[in-house]
Every structure is written in structure tokens, then in C-alpha cells.
Design a protein around this motif. Structure first.
Motif, PDB file in Angstrom:
ATOM      1  N   CYS A 147     -11.850  13.869 -23.828  1.00  0.00           N
ATOM      2  CA  CYS A 147     -10.504  14.214 -23.811  1.00  0.00           C
ATOM      3  C   CYS A 147      -9.832  13.112 -24.793  1.00  0.00           C
ATOM      4  O   CYS A 147     -10.123  11.967 -24.819  1.00  0.00           O
ATOM      5  CB  CYS A 147     -10.330  13.948 -22.446  1.00  0.00           C
TER       6      CYS A 147
ATOM      7  N   CYS B  25      -8.470  16.859 -20.935  1.00  0.00           N
ATOM      8  CA  CYS B  25      -9.197  17.173 -19.653  1.00  0.00           C
ATOM      9  C   CYS B  25      -7.915  18.139 -18.922  1.00  0.00           C
ATOM     10  O   CYS B  25      -6.951  17.811 -19.264  1.00  0.00           O
ATOM     11  CB  CYS B  25      -9.881  16.209 -19.088  1.00  0.00           C
TER      12      CYS B  25
ATOM     13  N   CYS C 104      -5.428  15.401 -17.942  1.00  0.00           N
ATOM     14  CA  CYS C 104      -4.318  15.212 -18.789  1.00  0.00           C
ATOM     15  C   CYS C 104      -3.518  16.142 -19.129  1.00  0.00           C
ATOM     16  O   CYS C 104      -2.196  15.880 -19.481  1.00  0.00           O
ATOM     17  CB  CYS C 104      -4.976  14.370 -19.839  1.00  0.00           C
TER      18      CYS C 104
ATOM     19  N   CYS D 213      -7.943  10.086 -21.991  1.00  0.00           N
ATOM     20  CA  CYS D 213      -8.875   9.282 -21.138  1.00  0.00           C
ATOM     21  C   CYS D 213     -10.220   9.427 -21.353  1.00  0.00           C
ATOM     22  O   CYS D 213     -11.080   8.536 -20.799  1.00  0.00           O
ATOM     23  CB  CYS D 213      -8.697  10.002 -19.601  1.00  0.00           C
TER      24      CYS D 213
HETATM   25 ZN    ZN Z   1      -8.028  13.347 -19.785  1.00  0.00          ZN
END
Ligand code: ZN
Length: 249
Positions: free
Chosen positions: A24, A38, A41, A27
Motif C-alpha cells: 500500500c 489497501c 487507506c 501504510c
Molecule cells: Zn494502506
């Protein structure tokens, strides 16, 4: 049977995924494809979608009908015609991406962010003749090594097939960081900050221009730049950014 070069290429791609598995962008959680987010997020990214103010691109909390303009745009009309942004700057996720691109030299982020910008600005881009990134002052460019707005504009240009011209505007005033300044102070700060590169005047005359920047705060920067372009007889100036500050519309 798969031809050998194609087979080797797909093996190469798989090997790359093993060495650098896709994560991601925010993160670093494992994801299915490179340059993506992801689900958590993605959900917290604060993507700006309609309904929004046609002039400022500020999201409305209810639909006021097609072409609705916010009170803010009516009370203090911007110099530019329309602004569009991918995400809200008050989203931690969007802010983190903008900061990493700008202050941590994560230039590879320009690729996914620029692609999202091309999508968010699709309406402006279909009518555009030219993309112009907000320039950095040359002293700032030396310390920072690359102009994040130009990096984003390069991707937007490739995605939209709108030509890019990086040398149209010159930043003639090394403006101090605008953080903590009021709206009026910012506007005063930006006064005379840009100048038209005389050699590029013909590229501006009669054209629809989209100014590209990473973040839009009060609009002082893009208004100052738009003013220079309109004085040089641009037909229209729109604004496309990655993230924008959202005040009550
Ligand atoms: Zn993420």
C-alpha cells in the motif's frame, strides 16, 4: 505454447513481485498490485466526488443541482475558472502522500498521484490546450532537487495527451513558507511572485490552460499564477491539484 521472450518477461515480473512485493502506498500493507492502496487507506483517503462547487471544487454535503456554486466562490471569486482535486488535505492519508512527495523526495509517488489527478480533472483536461506546473523559485529548486508540481504535471500530460510546458511561468520572488499565514497575508505574499517567460507568450495567447500544483490551500498561489496567464491573454485558466484544503462551502 507461450513464446520464450514473453515467458521470460512474465517470469521477470513475478520475480520482481517476490523481491519487491506490492505494498500500500500509504501504510505499506501487502496489496495485490503496485501503486495502489489497501482497502482501509482507500476508504480513508477523502476522495472528492460530486456534488461539489463548480468553481472551487469544494465538496457539498448535499446536492444543490448541476452547476451549483458555493457561497465562498460567490463572495470571493477566484481568478481561475475552476479547480479540481483528487482528495481532501484534511485526510491523514492524502496529506501523508503529498508530504512524502514534496519533502522526502519520493518522486515515484508522482506516478500514481498524477494518474488520479488525470481522472479527477478529466472534464478540465478534455477542454485544455496546455498544462502549466507551478514553478519553484530556482533557489528552492536547488535545495529540493525536483519540482513536485512538474513531476505531477508530466504524468497528467502523458495520461491526458494535453501538452506540458514547464517554462511558461517564472517564480521571481522566493516566497517564504505560507504555513500559519492568514488568507490576506498569503495573497499579499504571493503578489508579484510569478512572471511570464516572454519567449512563451505565444503559447499562452488564446489557450485554455490548466495550472498543476500538488496542494491548494487558500488559492493564493494559483490565483497569482492565473492572473499572470490571463494578463498574457490566456482564454481560460483552470486548476488541478492532488489535495485541497476544504473549508465549509
Ligand atoms: Zn494502506
Amino acid at each position: 505454447m507461450t513464446p520464450l521472450p514473453a515467458l521470460l518477461r512474465s517470469m521477470g515480473a513475478r520475480l520482481l513481485d517476490i523481491v519487491y512485493p506490492p505494498v500500500c502506498l500509504v501504510c505499506r500493507e501487502a496489496v495485490a498490485t503496485h501503486d495502489s492502496l489497501c482497502p482501509a487507506c482507500w476508504g480513508a483517503m477523502g476522495f472528492i466526488e460530486r456534488p461539489y462547487c463548480e468553481r472551487l471544487g469544494l465538496p457539498f454535503d448535499r446536492d444543490l443541482g448541476a452547476g451549483a456554486v458555493s457561497l465562498a466562490a460567490g463572495a470571493d471569486p477566484p481568478v481561475f475558472a475552476r479547480a479540481r482535486a483528487v482528495a481532501r488535505y484534511d485526510s491523514d492519508k492524502a496529506r501523508s502522500l503529498a508530504h512524502r512527495l514534496k519533502y522526502y523526495d519520493r518522486m515515484e509517488l508522482a506516478e500514481p498521484l498524477g494518474r488520479w489527478m488525470a481522472r479527477a480533472g478529466a472534464e478540465l483536461l478534455t477542454e485544455a490546450d496546455l498544462l502549466v506546473p507551478i514553478p519553484l523559485h530556482r533557489l528552492r529548486l536547488v535545495s529540493r532537487r525536483f519540482n513536485q508540481s512538474a513531476a505531477l504535471a508530466r504524468v497528467v500530460s502523458r495520461e491526458s495527451a494535453v501538452p506540458l510546458e514547464t517554462m511558461v511561468l517564472e517564480r521571481v520572488k522566493p516566497t517564504p513558507p505560507q504555513v500559519g499565514l492568514s488568507r490576506t497575508q498569503r495573497a499579499a505574499n504571493m503578489q508579484g511572485a510569478f512572471r511570464l517567460n516572454a519567449e512563451k507568450a505565444a503559447a499562452v495567447h488564446g489557450r485554455n490552460i490548466v495550472l498543476v500544483d500538488d496542494v491548494l490551500t487558500t488559492g493564493a498561489t494559483v490565483n497569482a499564477a492565473a492572473r499572470v496567464l490571463l494578463r498574457a491573454r490566456a482564454a481560460r485558466v483552470d486548476v488541478l491539484v492532488f489535495a485541497r484544503v476544504v473549508e465549509a462551502a
